[in-house]
Design a protein around this motif. Structure first.
Motif, PDB file in Angstrom:
ATOM      1  N   ILE A   9      38.117  -3.037  32.094  1.00 13.62           N
ATOM      2  CA  ILE A   9      38.962  -4.226  32.258  1.00 13.62           C
ATOM      3  C   ILE A   9      38.623  -5.177  31.121  1.00 13.62           C
ATOM      4  CG2 ILE A   9      39.697  -6.094  33.784  1.00 13.62           C
ATOM      5  CD1 ILE A   9      40.129  -3.439  35.113  1.00 13.62           C
ATOM      6  N   ILE A  15      44.484 -12.583  36.502  1.00 12.26           N
ATOM      7  CA  ILE A  15      45.193 -11.297  36.515  1.00 12.26           C
ATOM      8  C   ILE A  15      44.216 -10.138  36.321  1.00 12.26           C
ATOM      9  CG2 ILE A  15      45.783 -11.293  34.056  1.00 12.26           C
ATOM     10  CD1 ILE A  15      47.944 -10.019  36.995  1.00 12.26           C
ATOM     11  N   GLY A  16      43.173 -10.342  35.504  1.00  8.45           N
ATOM     12  CA  GLY A  16      42.159  -9.305  35.340  1.00  8.45           C
ATOM     13  C   GLY A  16      41.438  -9.021  36.649  1.00  8.45           C
ATOM     14  N   HIS A  19      43.742  -6.947  38.964  1.00 10.42           N
ATOM     15  CA  HIS A  19      43.764  -5.529  38.601  1.00 10.42           C
ATOM     16  C   HIS A  19      42.450  -4.843  38.969  1.00 10.42           C
ATOM     17  CE1 HIS A  19      47.652  -5.586  36.767  1.00 10.42           C
ATOM     18  NE2 HIS A  19      47.308  -6.442  35.818  1.00 10.42           N
ATOM     19  N   VAL A  66      42.489  -1.710  30.960  1.00 10.50           N
ATOM     20  CA  VAL A  66      43.452  -2.767  31.274  1.00 10.50           C
ATOM     21  C   VAL A  66      43.249  -3.892  30.270  1.00 10.50           C
ATOM     22  CG1 VAL A  66      44.247  -4.402  33.012  1.00 10.50           C
ATOM     23  CG2 VAL A  66      43.286  -2.194  33.720  1.00 10.50           C
ATOM     24  N   ALA A  68      43.879  -7.457  29.753  1.00  9.30           N
ATOM     25  CA  ALA A  68      44.280  -8.652  30.498  1.00  9.30           C
ATOM     26  C   ALA A  68      43.700  -9.914  29.863  1.00  9.30           C
ATOM     27  CB  ALA A  68      43.826  -8.537  31.949  1.00  9.30           C
ATOM     28  N   HIS A  74      45.555  -9.190  22.438  1.00 11.71           N
ATOM     29  CA  HIS A  74      45.947  -7.903  23.020  1.00 11.71           C
ATOM     30  C   HIS A  74      45.882  -6.746  22.033  1.00 11.71           C
ATOM     31  CE1 HIS A  74      48.398  -9.316  26.791  1.00 11.71           C
ATOM     32  NE2 HIS A  74      47.130  -9.669  26.830  1.00 11.71           N
ATOM     33  N   GLU A  91      48.823  -6.035  29.961  1.00 14.12           N
ATOM     34  CA  GLU A  91      49.541  -7.105  30.632  1.00 14.12           C
ATOM     35  C   GLU A  91      50.584  -7.717  29.689  1.00 14.12           C
ATOM     36  OE1 GLU A  91      50.526  -8.761  33.084  1.00 14.12           O
ATOM     37  OE2 GLU A  91      49.435  -7.610  34.575  1.00 14.12           O
ATOM     38  N   GLY A 118      52.724  -4.464  31.683  1.00 16.92           N
ATOM     39  CA  GLY A 118      52.631  -5.063  33.007  1.00 16.92           C
ATOM     40  C   GLY A 118      53.747  -6.018  33.379  1.00 16.92           C
ATOM     41  N   TYR A 289      52.044  -5.279  42.069  1.00 18.12           N
ATOM     42  CA  TYR A 289      50.943  -4.819  41.223  1.00 18.12           C
ATOM     43  C   TYR A 289      50.448  -3.448  41.674  1.00 18.12           C
ATOM     44  CZ  TYR A 289      51.031  -9.699  39.802  1.00 18.12           C
ATOM     45  OH  TYR A 289      51.433 -10.916  39.344  1.00 18.12           O
TER      46      TYR A 289
END
Length: 339
Positions: A9, A15-16, A19, A66, A68, A74, A91, A118, A289
């Motif tokens: 992650i 949001i992290g 997930h 992921v 996030a 990103h 995301e 996402g 989600y």
């Protein structure tokens, strides 16, 4: 089915954490680590530990990661992980600009990776139903669309200072047009490609932010009939105290309305003089989600194309960049290339 034993992650904001919680339930025995920019001695809840730099990640060699973190970061980390052969869940938005997106596409294709974005509204049952009715020609030819989303930024997450949030800061990829890019994605998904944009971006409020808090965007959509192109009018903001997320399609046989807040789809038929309920679904907090993660692992295992691709993310960023250009040109229309 591929056994997933190592998950990363990147970023542990709200949001992290969401997930991470979902992935721990789906893969209780996996080694799930967190890459954080903050140095912390405690082990994040639902994880097996954290890393403070990319070298530890390279040694760890996650199968799935992921992304996030804030949008401005990103692509840097996504490209590094793709080079390691790691499949990705990124995301939204894919980035704050389009500069390195094609580099990630090249890595995906070279390594045969599964990469999904996402945009979780695509997994909202009421929006799926709305799309099905549009595509089944329920209201006939679409003339125009009204899409609206807004809520008051300080009310989004009461556990943090909004001024320090990603949404409020340009250097983190904030601003309403990036934060609410869901609307651009679902308009493309439902109604077709966007071919031109004119936009006005504003900061109306006295919120302590260095980004726009409101965007007013006209989107011309691709059509088989070039003489009569449908138009979507999009209004999004950080400033309204009455939260809203709706879409109304106006067609030759009536109008169709989607309301995300109550999961309702309604129709106004010719000569009916009222809205009639067609569909209603009250979703639970993590529902969309969870559904997008189920879709991710199905595609990952079966090597299918993800529902939301890198190319979808790039198309959204191209629209956003066109909107920014239009705003600088005093709302002149900007045509999109490669459509």
């Amino acid at each position: 089915m591929v056994e997933v034993s190592k998950i990363l992650i990147v970023g542990l904001g709200s949001i992290g954490k969401r997930h991470l919680k979902i992935l721990r339930k789906m893969h209780p025995n996996a080694d799930i680590r967190v890459l954080r920019h903050k140095s912390e001695s405690s082990i994040p809840e639902n994880s097996n530990g954290s890393f403070k730099d990319i070298n530890e990640v390279i040694i760890f060699k996650p199968q799935i990661a992921v992304i996030a973190s804030p949008a401005t970061f990103h692509l840097n980390i996504a490209i590094i992980l793709a080079k390691l052969g790691c499949s990705l869940f990124i995301e939204k938005p894919i980035s704050n600009d389009s500069k390195r997106v094609k580099e990630l596409i090249e890595q995906r294709d070279n390594k045969d990776l599964f990469i999904q974005l996402g945009y979780n509204l695509r997994f909202d049952n009421s929006l799926i139903y709305f799309r099905q009715q549009i595509q089944s020609n329920l209201i006939g030819k679409i003339y125009s669309i009204r899409s609206e989303a807004g809520s008051y930024l300080p009310s989004w997450r009461t556990d943090i200072d909004y001024k320090k949030s990603v949404s409020a800061n340009a250097n983190l990829g904030g601003g309403v047009i990036l934060e609410l890019s869901h609307e651009i994605d679902y308009l493309r998904w439902i109604f077709g490609e966007i071919i031109s944009v004119n936009a006005m971006l504003k900061k109306h409020s006295n919120l302590d932010i260095d980004v726009e808090d409101s965007a007013y965007i006209n989107l011309e959509l691709k059509s088989n009939n070039k003489l009569d192109l449908p138009v979507a009018i999009l209004s999004i903001d950080f400033i309204r105290h009455d939260p809203i997320r709706t879409c109304v399609a106006i067609g030759e046989k009536g109008s169709l309305k989607w309301n995300e807040k109550n999961g309702l789809v309604e129709i106004w038929k010719i000569n009916d003089h009222k809205w009639t309920k067609l569909f209603s679904h009250k979703k639970h907090e993590d529902e969309t989600y969870l559904l997008e993660w189920q879709s991710f692992f199905k595609g990952f295992n079966e090597k299918n194309k993800p529902l939301v691709t890198i190319e979808d993310g790039l198309s959204v960023i191209n629209v956003i960049e066109a909107a920014r250009t239009s705003n600088k040109m005093k709302s002149k229309t900007v045509k999109l290339d490669n459509v």
